[in-house]
Design an enzyme around this catalytic site. Structure first.
Site, PDB file in Angstrom:
ATOM      1  N   VAL A  47      10.147   0.586   1.300  1.00 41.36           N
ATOM      2  CA  VAL A  47      10.737   1.687   2.079  1.00 41.36           C
ATOM      3  C   VAL A  47      12.244   1.753   1.821  1.00 41.36           C
ATOM      4  CG1 VAL A  47      11.058   2.667   4.380  1.00 41.36           C
ATOM      5  CG2 VAL A  47       8.938   1.442   3.844  1.00 41.36           C
ATOM      6  N   GLY A  84       4.272   6.341  10.056  1.00 40.35           N
ATOM      7  CA  GLY A  84       5.092   6.515   8.837  1.00 40.35           C
ATOM      8  C   GLY A  84       5.777   7.855   8.711  1.00 40.35           C
ATOM      9  N   ILE A 139       4.844  10.874   9.425  1.00 44.91           N
ATOM     10  CA  ILE A 139       4.514  11.977  10.338  1.00 44.91           C
ATOM     11  C   ILE A 139       5.575  12.081  11.426  1.00 44.91           C
ATOM     12  CG2 ILE A 139       2.805  12.920  11.947  1.00 44.91           C
ATOM     13  CD1 ILE A 139       0.679  11.253  10.575  1.00 44.91           C
ATOM     14  N   GLU A 154      -3.399  -6.085   3.442  1.00 47.91           N
ATOM     15  CA  GLU A 154      -2.763  -7.349   3.036  1.00 47.91           C
ATOM     16  C   GLU A 154      -3.839  -8.346   2.623  1.00 47.91           C
ATOM     17  OE1 GLU A 154       0.655  -7.903   3.645  1.00 47.91           O
ATOM     18  OE2 GLU A 154       0.897  -5.901   4.501  1.00 47.91           O
ATOM     19  N   LYS A 172       1.615   0.348  17.643  1.00 47.61           N
ATOM     20  CA  LYS A 172       1.977   1.771  17.560  1.00 47.61           C
ATOM     21  C   LYS A 172       1.573   2.498  18.846  1.00 47.61           C
ATOM     22  CE  LYS A 172       1.502   1.717  12.531  1.00 47.61           C
ATOM     23  NZ  LYS A 172       0.544   1.820  11.430  1.00 47.61           N
ATOM     24  N   GLY A 210       3.481   3.869   3.313  1.00 51.23           N
ATOM     25  CA  GLY A 210       3.947   4.106   1.941  1.00 51.23           C
ATOM     26  C   GLY A 210       5.454   4.271   1.924  1.00 51.23           C
TER      27      GLY A 210
END
Ligand code: HSE
Length: 437
Positions: free
Chosen positions: A18, A138, A140, A194, A209, A310
């Site tokens: 990121v 992310g 949005i 992961e 979240k 991402g």
């Protein structure tokens, strides 16, 4: 001659996927943002753990440092972006930056879900921004719509698909008949999951979240510990098959809602796999995409959809916050989130829902009667029941799938506890709540 504004100098903590994407995006968009906003944003310093790693970025020598603690109090740095993740040292660095009067942008969901109240209090005391659009779903835009566009909205419920890894796995199982193990291996090969997938597949990531969503949607502090979470690792091909045949998809759903219990308004927050009717907008959210479905008293239903993870999508969210924070800094103002008192949490046992319950039983006379009696004795009303074929290969085991009318979670749990003790009941399989019907 035009006056060039003094650049706003950004200190970036962490330069992984990121962070690198952010450095590139800021460089690409810098002139455009200057033109549109009059703000000249420059990534001036980047703190990393290992200076020897070549990150393939086109930045001036001397921009990298391994002294994050010095960066966050450096008088030459105007704003700080934290993309290290985890609790420490991220928490201490953010607190230090805020108390030095620097606005902070972070994508750190775990930190906000555990220590949000402390960080917001510090930001408010310092009268600077603490912005975190990237922490949930992310790329949005969700946090800003919730805290600005929908601030006056009596939000009743938020339903989210906020974990791309599990949504990818469930999509593979539903559409391609993949087993859970194969779909997980596929998700790992694609870099979604992961090596240790626990945080995603057991609902921890979505739970953090959900805590942040509930905090902003309802104006009261919810922590990750307040969120009941269940994962998808127990979902089988048979569960998927049942859902498909009955007009549902199985999704890992985060639910944040306000509920009335004996005249008291409480906040209920949970993450679990659920049966979602195929007609519901969330049912069409496939692969690693995320979406958040908001039910408001005035606005009605609305859905935000996009990439929940991402490098580039998440950097997009960080950059939006950075421009907002820079604009506020120049204007001498900052975002306010209110006092955020601790939420009055409704325990999961108080939930009322329709359930789908799978039992593996001996296929012999009288079993169905005993099972059905147990439901009835606990005030759980059966809406439908399906018995899948028994075979000699499975030792004459039958799979019974019950769907209940609305029932209390407490009663359903008692029912299941008693069913487990019945001789002919071999095991209890999936327990899925129906959401969105
Ligand atoms: N691992 C998360 C997901 C992304 O699969 O959606 C980061 O929160």
């Amino acid at each position: 001659m035009t006056n060039q504004p003094t650049p706003l100098r950004v200190g970036l903590l962490g330069c992984g996927n990121v962070g690198s994407a952010l450095v590139t995006l800021v460089a690409e968009q810098r002139a455009e943002i200057l033109l549109r906003t009059g703000l000249d944003l420059e990534i001036a310093r980047i703190a990393v753990r290992d200076l020897s790693v070549d990150r393939g970025l086109d930045v001036a020598p001397g921009v990298f440092t391994d002294d994050a603690a010095a960066l966050v109090v450096d008088p030459d740095i105007d704003l700080v972006v934290e993309l290290i993740g985890g609790i420490e040292p991220a928490r201490a660095l953010i607190l230090s930056a805020l108390s030095a009067g620097k606005p902070v942008v972070t994508g750190n969901k775990a930190l906000l879900a555990d220590h949000g109240a402390e960080l917001f209090t510090e930001a408010e005391a310092a009268e600077v921004d603490l912005l975190f659009e990237a922490a949930v779903a992310g790329g949005i835009p969700l946090i800003r719509p919730l805290r600005e566009s929908l601030l006056g909205e009596p939000i009743q419920r938020v339903l989210g698909i906020v974990n791309g890894t599990t949504n990818y796995i469930l999509t593979q199982m539903t559409e391609n008949g993949a087993s859970y193990a194969d779909a997980l291996a596929d998700a790992q090969a694609l870099g979604y999951a992961e090596a240790d997938p626990t945080a995603d597949v057991e609902g921890f990531d979505a739970g953090a979240k959900a805590a942040i969503i509930a905090t902003i949607a309802f104006g009261a502090s919810v922590t990750a510990a307040d969120v009941h979470h269940e994962g998808i690792s127990g979902i089988t091909a048979a569960d998927i098959d049942y859902a498909t045949r009955h007009g549902y998809v199985i999704k890992l759903i985060a639910v944040a809602e306000q509920v009335e219990t004996e005249g008291v308004t409480k906040v209920a927050v949970r993450v679990h796999p659920a049966l979602v009717p195929t007609s519901h907008p969330l049912a069409s959210v496939r692969d690693s995409f995320n979406a958040v479905f908001i039910e408001g008293g005035a606005v009605g239903e609305l859905m935000l959809y996009g990439r929940g993870a991402g490098g580039e999508p998440t950097a997009s969210a960080v950059f939006g916050d950075l421009i907002d924070a820079a604009s506020n800094l120049r204007a001498g103002t900052h975002a306010r989130f209110g006092p955020l008192p601790p939420a009055d949490i409704s325990p999961i046992a108080d939930l009322r829902s329709a359930y789908s319950l799978t039992l593996h039983v001996n296929d012999e006379p009288g079993v169905l009667g005993k099972v059905a009696t147990t439901f009835g004795e606990n005030d759980v009303s059966i809406k439908s029941m399906e018995q899948a074929s028994a075979s000699e290969e499975t030792g004459n085991e039958a799979q019974l799938i019950f769907v209940t009318h609305l029932a209390s979670e407490r009663d359903v749990r008692t029912t299941l506890d008693q069913l487990r003790l019945l001789d002919p009941v071999r095991s209890v399989g999936a327990v899925l709540r129906v959401v969105g019907s």
